[in-house]
Motif scaffolding. Structure first.
Motif, PDB file in Angstrom:
ATOM      1  N   CYS B 168      -4.674 -13.021   2.424  1.00 15.07           N
ATOM      2  CA  CYS B 168      -4.497 -11.580   2.170  1.00 15.07           C
ATOM      3  C   CYS B 168      -3.095 -11.145   2.577  1.00 15.07           C
ATOM      4  CB  CYS B 168      -5.500 -10.747   2.964  1.00 15.07           C
ATOM      5  SG  CYS B 168      -7.209 -11.214   2.801  1.00 15.07           S
ATOM      6  N   VAL B 169      -2.705 -11.539   3.806  1.00 17.92           N
ATOM      7  CA  VAL B 169      -1.440 -11.065   4.379  1.00 17.92           C
ATOM      8  C   VAL B 169      -0.259 -11.553   3.544  1.00 17.92           C
ATOM      9  CG1 VAL B 169       0.092 -11.290   6.359  1.00 17.92           C
ATOM     10  CG2 VAL B 169      -2.321 -10.797   6.721  1.00 17.92           C
ATOM     11  N   CYS B 171      -0.051 -12.465   0.399  1.00 17.00           N
ATOM     12  CA  CYS B 171       0.036 -11.862  -0.925  1.00 17.00           C
ATOM     13  C   CYS B 171       0.445 -10.389  -0.819  1.00 17.00           C
ATOM     14  CB  CYS B 171      -1.317 -11.999  -1.613  1.00 17.00           C
ATOM     15  SG  CYS B 171      -1.217 -12.115  -3.376  1.00 17.00           S
ATOM     16  N   HIS B 172      -0.181  -9.667   0.094  1.00 17.60           N
ATOM     17  CA  HIS B 172       0.089  -8.233   0.195  1.00 17.60           C
ATOM     18  C   HIS B 172       1.473  -7.942   0.771  1.00 17.60           C
ATOM     19  CE1 HIS B 172      -3.558  -6.122  -1.171  1.00 17.60           C
ATOM     20  NE2 HIS B 172      -4.152  -7.262  -0.889  1.00 17.60           N
ATOM     21  N   SER B 173       1.971  -8.807   1.665  1.00 15.19           N
ATOM     22  CA  SER B 173       3.336  -8.603   2.179  1.00 15.19           C
ATOM     23  C   SER B 173       4.333  -8.780   1.049  1.00 15.19           C
ATOM     24  CB  SER B 173       3.682  -9.598   3.289  1.00 15.19           C
ATOM     25  OG  SER B 173       2.603  -9.861   4.090  1.00 15.19           O
ATOM     26  N   LYS B 174       4.111  -9.800   0.242  1.00 11.94           N
ATOM     27  CA  LYS B 174       4.998 -10.055  -0.896  1.00 11.94           C
ATOM     28  C   LYS B 174       5.000  -8.853  -1.831  1.00 11.94           C
ATOM     29  CE  LYS B 174       4.704 -14.598  -1.750  1.00 11.94           C
ATOM     30  NZ  LYS B 174       4.003 -15.706  -2.410  1.00 11.94           N
ATOM     31  N   GLN B 175       3.810  -8.316  -2.044  1.00 10.08           N
ATOM     32  CA  GLN B 175       3.657  -7.160  -2.923  1.00 10.08           C
ATOM     33  C   GLN B 175       4.460  -5.973  -2.384  1.00 10.08           C
ATOM     34  OE1 GLN B 175      -0.215  -5.408  -2.927  1.00 10.08           O
ATOM     35  NE2 GLN B 175      -0.313  -5.337  -5.149  1.00 10.08           N
ATOM     36  N   GLN B 176       4.372  -5.773  -1.053  1.00 12.15           N
ATOM     37  CA  GLN B 176       5.094  -4.660  -0.422  1.00 12.15           C
ATOM     38  C   GLN B 176       6.600  -4.826  -0.584  1.00 12.15           C
ATOM     39  OE1 GLN B 176       3.977  -1.819   1.261  1.00 12.15           O
ATOM     40  NE2 GLN B 176       2.058  -2.377   0.278  1.00 12.15           N
TER      41      GLN B 176
END
Lengths: 223, 186
Positions: B168-169, B171-176
């Motif tokens: 989760c972390v 993928c979502h950090s990359k997204q941010q």
């Protein structure tokens, strides 16, 4: 000299009368002029990954079975594939008017004057659990190793002492947590509270919590 | 004449003995015959490998399907899963690289088209029981961006709590990061 007993007693009375309020105002100015740490938890940004829970456990050496921080997931609301979930941060609210401190018979539970953080001194705690009963947010627990009351202290003795942000704030991948000084009008946290809709849990109890929440767009506000 | 009669007699004896033998052997195993009669519904057996046409060119994929999908039965037709079940039928232009056969976790097809293929077998209720996050990703991310479909072990399925959080972390950090980059350079 006409320093009679009568004058002396009257003078001492005046001194006591004056110093009392002066001390109190001094204490208040200390807490106002110092840092007053607070946190904003953005429910709309939280994805429920629980990385913060993991980071908190690791940094603060919280044993398995108990936790200083929980992300409570509720839902789903709506039908697949539009099902939505809601997240709620369950941890110490760092009340400005903390009931847990009021009930502590040994003074182990205290509000740190320099930071406004509500903390526990494990050396003073006798494990009577009055604070656990008094906390309306049910965030306190008995540390299974130390046998004393424990809870979130914004990583005051760990990350904050090393000049870092609390572990949960650091680990959040979506930046759902904002930590900062509520008394500094230029801080990011104050600007966020000014610009966004926020709520705090159970404000009607007069606890004045410093945990602000930006409500989720789905489901009800649970304050 | 005498010899002819004896030959006939001998032949008769042999016939009788053979008949008796076959009768004995048939009486010795009557049970399996009955069994086959009970399940004697007509069953179609595939005469040729349904993946033959694909693996003639995609030689690296000949033994490419391992793990859960290799033994899976397609619930829609009760037959083993084939290449075309998931990748769809190809067109004559297939060799020229047109978007006909479904590619998973590639931008050639939109996420909803990719995931529709998986959803023909995988039901939402079971996905939700396996992990709540299926609910909130199904329209946004392709299944294949977390799952691997061909290998023996899907690496996501053996993940512990920490590994799951890391997924989760990451993928979502990359997204941010991407979001902020786009914000800065309009």
């Amino acid at each position: 000299m006409s320093c009679s007993r009568r004058h002396f007693i009257a003078g001492m009375g005046a001194v006591i009368f004056m110093t009392g309020p002066v001390n109190r105002t001094l204490a208040q100015t200390m807490s106002i002029n110092g840092i007053r740490y607070g946190m904003v938890y953005d429910e709309t940004r939280c994805i429920g990954c629980t990385a913060c829970m993991d980071a908190c456990r690791e940094v603060n050496k919280v044993p398995e079975g108990v936790s200083r921080l929980n992300i409570i997931r509720s839902g789903p609301t709506g039908e697949f594939p539009e099902a939505k979930y809601q997240f709620y941060r369950h941890s110490c609210q760092h009340c400005d008017n903390p009931p847990c401190v009021d009930v502590c018979p040994t003074g182990a539970s205290y509000k740190d004057a320099a930071t406004g953080i509500v903390d526990v001194n494990p050396d003073r705690c006798v494990g009577c659990q009055y604070c656990i009963a008094a906390c309306p947010y049910r965030v306190r627990f008995i540390h299974p190793v130390r046998k004393t009351a424990d809870k979130c202290n914004f990583c005051r003795d760990t990350n904050l002492a090393q000049g870092k942000l609390p572990a949960c704030v650091e680990s959040c991948p979506t930046k759902a947590l904002t930590f900062g000084n509520l008394d500094d009008p230029n801080s990011e946290i104050v600007k966020l509270i000014e610009n966004r809709t926020t709520y705090r849990a159970k404000v009607h109890l007069g606890t004045e919590p410093k945990m602000y929440r930006i409500p989720s767009k789905h489901g009800e506000i649970k304050g | 004449m005498g010899s002819l009669r004896s030959l006939f007699k001998g032949g008769l004896l042999m016939l009788v003995s053979m008949f008796a033998l076959t009768a004995m052997s048939s009486s010795a195993e009557p049970v399996p015959e009955q069994k086959t009669e009970v399940s004697s519904e007509y069953k179609v057996e595939l005469q040729r490998n349904p993946d033959y046409a694909c693996t003639q060119c995609h030689k690296d994929a000949k033994d490419g399907m391992h793990g859960a999908h290799s033994k899976a039965i397609n619930p829609n037709n009760q037959l083993p899963v084939t290449c075309t079940n998931c990748h769809g039928k190809i067109t004559p232009e297939h060799r020229n690289g047109v978007a006909d056969a479904m590619r998973f976790n590639e931008d050639m097809f939109p996420v909803d088209k990719q995931n529709q293929v998986c959803m023909t077998c995988h039901q939402p209720e079971k996905l939700r029981t396996a992990l709540w996050a299926h609910d909130v990703h199904i329209l946004k991310t392709s299944c294949a961006s977390c799952h691997q479909l061909h290998p023996t072990k899907d690496p996501v399925q053996g993940l512990d709590q920490k590994g799951q959080i890391k997924l989760c972390v990451d993928c979502h950090s990359k997204q941010q990061q991407q979001y902020h980059k786009e914000k800065e350079t309009p």
